[in-house]
Scaffold this motif. Sequence first.
Motif, short mmCIF file in Angstrom:
data_model
loop_
_atom_site.label_atom_id
_atom_site.label_comp_id
_atom_site.label_asym_id
_atom_site.label_seq_id
_atom_site.Cartn_x
_atom_site.Cartn_y
_atom_site.Cartn_z
N ILE A 143 -2.44 -4.11 -7.89
CA ILE A 143 -3.83 -3.51 -7.65
C ILE A 143 -4.17 -2.76 -7.02
O ILE A 143 -4.87 -1.23 -7.30
N LEU A 144 -3.12 -2.79 -5.68
CA LEU A 144 -3.48 -1.28 -5.30
C LEU A 144 -3.59 0.18 -6.10
O LEU A 144 -4.11 0.81 -5.64
N LEU A 156 -10.60 5.05 1.18
CA LEU A 156 -11.21 4.63 0.16
C LEU A 156 -10.32 3.13 -1.00
O LEU A 156 -11.44 2.92 -1.44
N VAL A 157 -9.48 3.09 -0.42
CA VAL A 157 -9.15 1.65 -1.33
C VAL A 157 -9.58 0.39 -0.16
O VAL A 157 -8.98 -0.94 -0.22
N SER A 195 0.82 -1.39 0.02
CA SER A 195 -0.28 -0.45 -0.62
C SER A 195 0.72 1.54 -0.36
O SER A 195 0.34 2.50 -0.84
N LEU A 196 2.00 0.37 0.35
CA LEU A 196 2.87 1.89 0.71
C LEU A 196 3.26 2.75 -0.51
O LEU A 196 4.07 3.48 -1.07
N ALA A 197 4.59 1.56 -1.14
CA ALA A 197 4.99 1.76 -2.89
C ALA A 197 4.03 2.21 -3.24
O ALA A 197 3.89 2.64 -4.50
N ALA A 198 2.68 1.18 -3.30
CA ALA A 198 1.24 2.34 -4.53
C ALA A 198 1.14 3.07 -4.68
O ALA A 198 1.26 3.71 -5.09
N TYR A 199 0.87 3.84 -3.13
CA TYR A 199 0.42 4.87 -3.08
C TYR A 199 1.65 5.77 -3.23
O TYR A 199 1.19 7.18 -4.63
#
Length: 278
Positions: free
Chosen positions: A159-160, A193-194, A92-96
């Motif tokens: 996905i994220l 939101l995700v 989640s951190l990397a995708a953000y």
Amino acid sequence: MNILPRKLKISWLIVHLLLIAYSITVVYPAILVIFNSFKSTQEIFSSPYGLPKSFSFINYVNAWNEANFGVYFKNSVFVTLVSVFLVLLVASLAAYVLARFKFKGSFVIFFVFLLGLMLPIRLAIIPLYILVRDLGLLDTYTGLILVYVASGLSFSIFILYTFFKSIPEEMVEAAKIEGANSFQIYYKIMLPLVRPALSTVAIFNFMSFWNDFFFPYILIKDEALYTVPVGITSFFGEYTTDWSLLFAGLALSIIPVLIVFFVMSKQFIEGLTAGAIK
């Protein structure tokens, strides 16, 4: 005028029949395992497809205590939950960052993560084994967890990243005006939101880690650290196999997957269908 609706009805009927047939092929083996888990080995051989004569939980008690299944179960729960948590956190951190911040080399980093979807990690088992051995992480929870986290990152980030990318920039700008920093935006706005995507990633990784036999078999040699898939192999004797204990162990191993899916099924379905309906 009635030809099109009739064709649609026939199409829907065919689709439903196929789905019913597929559901039966998936559910029936699980039901068969549960029924046989209540039988003795002799009864399994005499009536493998019938109902048990009595629903006694002695097989479950023996499998949990005498066959060390309780140890394997606890190991799997610990390794799987920690691995899923770390995958969700790191992915989640990397995708953000990759989705919301533009910097030199961001696309290259994202492409490197995508390579993991095209190159299965099992193909690199020899150098991976050497790396884990040289780090002194063989026969440890840490070594197995790190391998699981690495294997789950590519799919999870993919996905994220898509979900983070779809969030309107206006929401981020409004949060910045209110004085929120980047981490606060990530934690208080982006993650809620995700949530459907997080549930999808969690379920897929949970099932993958929980059912994995390959990596624990290669990286873990201490029987006290065996996970469920590897531990169940100890139920097979050299000359005889106690099938009643084996089926009881298999039935117990199904329970966590069912619990996770039913608890998170709503969010999971939302994650799969996001963007399909406007």
